[in-house]
Design a protein around this motif. Sequence first.
Motif, PDB file in Angstrom:
ATOM      1  N   HIS A 445      25.626   5.565  30.384  1.00  0.00           N
ATOM      2  CA  HIS A 445      25.650   4.131  29.485  1.00  0.00           C
ATOM      3  C   HIS A 445      24.365   3.742  28.651  1.00  0.00           C
ATOM      4  O   HIS A 445      24.189   2.765  28.164  1.00  0.00           O
ATOM      5  CB  HIS A 445      26.192   3.042  30.485  1.00  0.00           C
ATOM      6  CG  HIS A 445      27.383   3.316  31.322  1.00  0.00           C
ATOM      7  ND1 HIS A 445      28.456   2.634  30.576  1.00  0.00           N
ATOM      8  CD2 HIS A 445      27.885   4.064  32.254  1.00  0.00           C
ATOM      9  CE1 HIS A 445      29.537   2.900  31.286  1.00  0.00           C
ATOM     10  NE2 HIS A 445      29.188   3.706  32.215  1.00  0.00           N
ATOM     11  N   GLY A 446      23.279   4.529  29.000  1.00  0.00           N
ATOM     12  CA  GLY A 446      22.022   4.449  28.338  1.00  0.00           C
ATOM     13  C   GLY A 446      21.354   3.107  28.491  1.00  0.00           C
ATOM     14  O   GLY A 446      20.533   2.462  27.787  1.00  0.00           O
ATOM     15  N   THR A 447      21.663   2.630  29.693  1.00  0.00           N
ATOM     16  CA  THR A 447      21.029   1.374  30.213  1.00  0.00           C
ATOM     17  C   THR A 447      20.415   1.698  31.610  1.00  0.00           C
ATOM     18  O   THR A 447      21.011   1.081  32.891  1.00  0.00           O
ATOM     19  CB  THR A 447      21.942   0.209  30.365  1.00  0.00           C
ATOM     20  OG1 THR A 447      22.991   0.566  31.160  1.00  0.00           O
ATOM     21  CG2 THR A 447      22.303  -0.217  28.851  1.00  0.00           C
ATOM     22  N   PRO A 448      19.216   2.245  31.896  1.00  0.00           N
ATOM     23  CA  PRO A 448      18.614   2.610  33.115  1.00  0.00           C
ATOM     24  C   PRO A 448      18.520   1.199  33.951  1.00  0.00           C
ATOM     25  O   PRO A 448      17.920   0.009  33.633  1.00  0.00           O
ATOM     26  CB  PRO A 448      17.111   3.090  32.733  1.00  0.00           C
ATOM     27  CG  PRO A 448      17.170   3.674  31.413  1.00  0.00           C
ATOM     28  CD  PRO A 448      18.085   2.596  30.775  1.00  0.00           C
ATOM     29  N   ASP A 449      18.742   1.476  35.073  1.00  0.00           N
ATOM     30  CA  ASP A 449      18.688   0.177  36.159  1.00  0.00           C
ATOM     31  C   ASP A 449      17.415   0.465  36.859  1.00  0.00           C
ATOM     32  O   ASP A 449      17.068   1.669  37.483  1.00  0.00           O
ATOM     33  CB  ASP A 449      19.949   0.734  37.276  1.00  0.00           C
ATOM     34  CG  ASP A 449      19.774  -0.645  38.309  1.00  0.00           C
ATOM     35  OD1 ASP A 449      18.903  -1.220  38.387  1.00  0.00           O
ATOM     36  OD2 ASP A 449      21.151  -0.670  38.850  1.00  0.00           O
ATOM     37  N   PRO A 450      16.587  -0.479  36.735  1.00  0.00           N
ATOM     38  CA  PRO A 450      15.192  -0.459  37.479  1.00  0.00           C
ATOM     39  C   PRO A 450      15.312  -0.405  38.772  1.00  0.00           C
ATOM     40  O   PRO A 450      14.260   0.284  39.328  1.00  0.00           O
ATOM     41  CB  PRO A 450      14.763  -1.959  36.997  1.00  0.00           C
ATOM     42  CG  PRO A 450      15.917  -2.786  36.460  1.00  0.00           C
ATOM     43  CD  PRO A 450      16.764  -1.914  35.995  1.00  0.00           C
ATOM     44  N   ARG A 451      16.484  -0.739  39.505  1.00  0.00           N
ATOM     45  CA  ARG A 451      16.475  -0.509  41.014  1.00  0.00           C
ATOM     46  C   ARG A 451      16.561   1.013  41.486  1.00  0.00           C
ATOM     47  O   ARG A 451      16.143   1.645  42.364  1.00  0.00           O
ATOM     48  CB  ARG A 451      17.735  -1.208  41.328  1.00  0.00           C
ATOM     49  CG  ARG A 451      17.780  -2.595  41.252  1.00  0.00           C
ATOM     50  CD  ARG A 451      18.943  -3.571  41.857  1.00  0.00           C
ATOM     51  NE  ARG A 451      20.227  -2.656  41.156  1.00  0.00           N
ATOM     52  CZ  ARG A 451      21.505  -2.754  41.639  1.00  0.00           C
ATOM     53  NH1 ARG A 451      21.862  -3.552  42.717  1.00  0.00           N
ATOM     54  NH2 ARG A 451      22.513  -2.309  40.886  1.00  0.00           N
ATOM     55  N   THR A 452      17.244   1.869  40.330  1.00  0.00           N
ATOM     56  CA  THR A 452      17.213   3.039  40.689  1.00  0.00           C
ATOM     57  C   THR A 452      15.969   3.929  40.419  1.00  0.00           C
ATOM     58  O   THR A 452      15.692   4.826  41.306  1.00  0.00           O
ATOM     59  CB  THR A 452      18.344   3.999  39.549  1.00  0.00           C
ATOM     60  OG1 THR A 452      19.565   3.245  39.770  1.00  0.00           O
ATOM     61  CG2 THR A 452      18.470   5.036  39.788  1.00  0.00           C
ATOM     62  N   ALA A 453      15.399   3.547  39.420  1.00  0.00           N
ATOM     63  CA  ALA A 453      13.912   3.812  39.481  1.00  0.00           C
ATOM     64  C   ALA A 453      13.158   3.578  40.730  1.00  0.00           C
ATOM     65  O   ALA A 453      12.083   4.487  40.937  1.00  0.00           O
ATOM     66  CB  ALA A 453      13.187   3.650  37.942  1.00  0.00           C
ATOM     67  N   ALA A 454      12.978   2.392  40.961  1.00  0.00           N
ATOM     68  CA  ALA A 454      12.485   1.762  42.252  1.00  0.00           C
ATOM     69  C   ALA A 454      12.848   2.798  43.337  1.00  0.00           C
ATOM     70  O   ALA A 454      11.842   3.280  44.148  1.00  0.00           O
ATOM     71  CB  ALA A 454      12.653   0.582  42.540  1.00  0.00           C
ATOM     72  N   ALA A 455      13.735   3.309  43.734  1.00  0.00           N
ATOM     73  CA  ALA A 455      14.399   3.793  44.703  1.00  0.00           C
ATOM     74  C   ALA A 455      14.071   5.342  44.566  1.00  0.00           C
ATOM     75  O   ALA A 455      13.514   5.989  45.670  1.00  0.00           O
ATOM     76  CB  ALA A 455      15.723   3.880  44.948  1.00  0.00           C
ATOM     77  N   LEU A 456      13.905   5.816  43.472  1.00  0.00           N
ATOM     78  CA  LEU A 456      13.487   7.307  43.156  1.00  0.00           C
ATOM     79  C   LEU A 456      11.979   7.376  43.704  1.00  0.00           C
ATOM     80  O   LEU A 456      11.677   8.295  44.293  1.00  0.00           O
ATOM     81  CB  LEU A 456      13.518   7.557  41.778  1.00  0.00           C
ATOM     82  CG  LEU A 456      15.096   8.176  41.454  1.00  0.00           C
ATOM     83  CD1 LEU A 456      15.224   8.037  39.721  1.00  0.00           C
ATOM     84  CD2 LEU A 456      15.393   9.737  41.880  1.00  0.00           C
ATOM     85  N   ALA A 457      11.325   6.304  43.230  1.00  0.00           N
ATOM     86  CA  ALA A 457       9.831   6.432  43.662  1.00  0.00           C
ATOM     87  C   ALA A 457       9.658   6.483  45.301  1.00  0.00           C
ATOM     88  O   ALA A 457       8.697   7.151  45.709  1.00  0.00           O
ATOM     89  CB  ALA A 457       9.209   4.979  43.077  1.00  0.00           C
ATOM     90  N   GLU A 458      10.600   5.715  45.846  1.00  0.00           N
ATOM     91  CA  GLU A 458      10.409   5.859  47.425  1.00  0.00           C
ATOM     92  C   GLU A 458      10.700   7.125  47.882  1.00  0.00           C
ATOM     93  O   GLU A 458      10.434   7.423  48.968  1.00  0.00           O
ATOM     94  CB  GLU A 458      11.249   4.611  47.929  1.00  0.00           C
ATOM     95  CG  GLU A 458      10.789   3.092  47.709  1.00  0.00           C
ATOM     96  CD  GLU A 458      11.395   2.229  48.687  1.00  0.00           C
ATOM     97  OE1 GLU A 458      10.847   2.524  49.845  1.00  0.00           O
ATOM     98  OE2 GLU A 458      12.124   1.249  48.417  1.00  0.00           O
ATOM     99  N   VAL A 459      11.866   7.772  47.300  1.00  0.00           N
ATOM    100  CA  VAL A 459      12.060   9.215  47.795  1.00  0.00           C
ATOM    101  C   VAL A 459      10.854  10.022  47.610  1.00  0.00           C
ATOM    102  O   VAL A 459      10.372  10.786  48.090  1.00  0.00           O
ATOM    103  CB  VAL A 459      13.190   9.795  46.798  1.00  0.00           C
ATOM    104  CG1 VAL A 459      13.657  11.000  47.465  1.00  0.00           C
ATOM    105  CG2 VAL A 459      14.603   8.763  46.974  1.00  0.00           C
TER     106      VAL A 459
END
Length: 741
Positions: A445-459
Amino acid sequence: MSGTPVHGTWEPEPAARWEDAFLSGNGHHGALVFGDPDTDRVIVTHHTLVRPGGDDGRRRPPALAAALPALQDRLLAGDTAAAEDFTDGRPLQWVRPFHPAFQLRLNRPPEGDTHDTRAPYRRAVDFTTGETTATRAGWTSRVFVSRADDVIVQHVTAPHLTLDLSLDPRLPGAPAGLRIGHGAVLTPEGALLTLRARYPGSDLAYTGVTLAAVTGGTVKLVPPGVLVEGATEVLLMTRVHRHTGELDTVAESRALRDLLDGAPYPASYDDLLARHLARHRTAYDRVTLDLAADPAERALPGSALLAGAGGPALLERLFAAGRYHLLSASGLLPPRLTGLWTGDWNTAWSGAFTTNANLNLQTASAAAAALPEVTEAHAALVHRQLPDWRDNAREIFGARGVVAPSHTDGECGHTYHFSREYPLHLWTAGADWLLKPLLDHDETHGTPDPRTAAALAEVALFYEDFLQRTDDGGHLVVVPSYSPENRPAGASWGTLNAAMDLSAARHALRTAADHHPEHADRWRALAERLPAHRVNADGALAEWAWPGLADTYDHRHLSHLYGVWPLEEINPYDTPDLAEAARRALALRGAENDSAHGHLHHALVAARLRDGSGVAHALDQVLGGDYFHASLMSAHYPHRDVYNADAAHALPAVLVEMLVQSTPDRLVLLPALPASCPQGELRGVRTRFGASLDLTWTADGRASARLRPERTRRVELRTPSGAEPLDLAAGEDRVINVKAR
């Protein structure tokens, strides 16, 4: 039934078993509809209905962090059974089980009934509307679950309708200590029925409320329900709520009445259905598959198609049913092991979300098959549970960041379901595996969800703390490591450097680096220190990249091929040698107990490896193994053993992947087309570079794809003929003609 048979199914007999009941749902409420004119039943479910346990306080991750260094020492020293002691001694503890609420019963008393029991009967479900219907002579029953109003709606009509209406909690496996309270009052519309069920030994309860609006005839109280006599139609609206204390049934009754009498006009069944269709049909109609099936076969009942030799008509219907059921089960949460439906309190494996394979397999088509509603439900589950995932990382591994559980009831994300044979608390790849569908959605969809980026940082933070040990060559070691749900030959389950763990750690660190430039150098450097995958003496990608750990081939899971599907770490274009090793690993993999998810996981991996015969074989195992009920919901094992949504929901993903695959930089057309599908048309699929696509292919070997790009981009086009660059401009359709084989 409106539409063509491709977009629905039907049967000439009522459902005798709840497994054969037709299904409707809105991602919150579910309905299993039997369609019996004389004893009509609708089993009501809701995603929140999980049975509490008396040991809820023990549903915490084990506090093992202090013992982790000693375990790592033992495993690195060659003690292959060391992880069997890495426990706090608790017995196996299942997650809280999902269960049905009650059944709405509409009984037609035999005395004085003039309906013709010999008249032709038909029950059907229309996937485009979510509506089930049953008809015989002048009697008709229609049921749907509204995505607009969150209510189960049933409309029954007949010239002289006499019905006993009741809410019946007597379903298989219901606990003897369930405390039931019934209520029935007459209203200006007809009647209001309530059922409250309080769980044994708990303050939790659930309450069902049904408002019956009756046209013509009379209504009188006949506890625990009501008797309708001489009516021409009955409209029923039902909701169920799980709660503590008491539910305000007066307020709930008022809310249901508002649906009937609210502005701008009093609602009828058709009005309620129209509001629902604006959401349901819009989603369902986005993608269609036409395999040019014989019209005569398309017209057959689903049970007749299932009893035959399969073929295009069956695949068309299962594709449509799979998308329909997947959409219907997704909303508040993504689909459980049973989707959103069960008729038994003793649901296999607690009717949980099993996250180490099943959940992602079920939702595998969400991005490409244009069901963002499914991914949004998946995201809701993930983000709601992140605090519990942090507890898992801290308590078990002494680390920052997050670790996902292998099983969850949808409420609690703590890891507490594990045992010697299933050391699920050692699985560290889960967070990356569960975030991958969210990344696919964002790319599509071309619209990054900032929550996904934040969760990746925690991983990534977790891996920073966890990856501290090295081998003799200076490579990081994942220790302990676990490959769900397999173990090396002659060794225990908890071990070192499982291929899935290596792929997950590499992917999470690199992807997190892409989203967080401020940490990119550190996380990419950590990823580079991980060891490469190992190829064993059989030429197969090894399930454990640690010398001396031998593969166990006969197993239902394919965790070690995570790098092939859903990741793109291993593929025939960029890593041909590893792809060949993965192909060899897939060929050597047995089916073990013939779990449906194993066969379809096999098909998804085979499609990524351009193995059309492998896809065909896996599909043949499922289509020929009697896995599907007349409802077109599936079973876990052959011969319709154990109601389970894995095959039903995952099959559309297989059919898409054998025809179209994409990454942000690549489009692959017809990578694994089986000979059993010589021609067809797939419309509306989405790509991860921001274009929708229609694909047609013909029996004479020609194919054509029309792309409608939303973003300007250059991608690599891969077809059976080879590779070439493809330039796409936003808003400009592009037609590509290729050879199908």
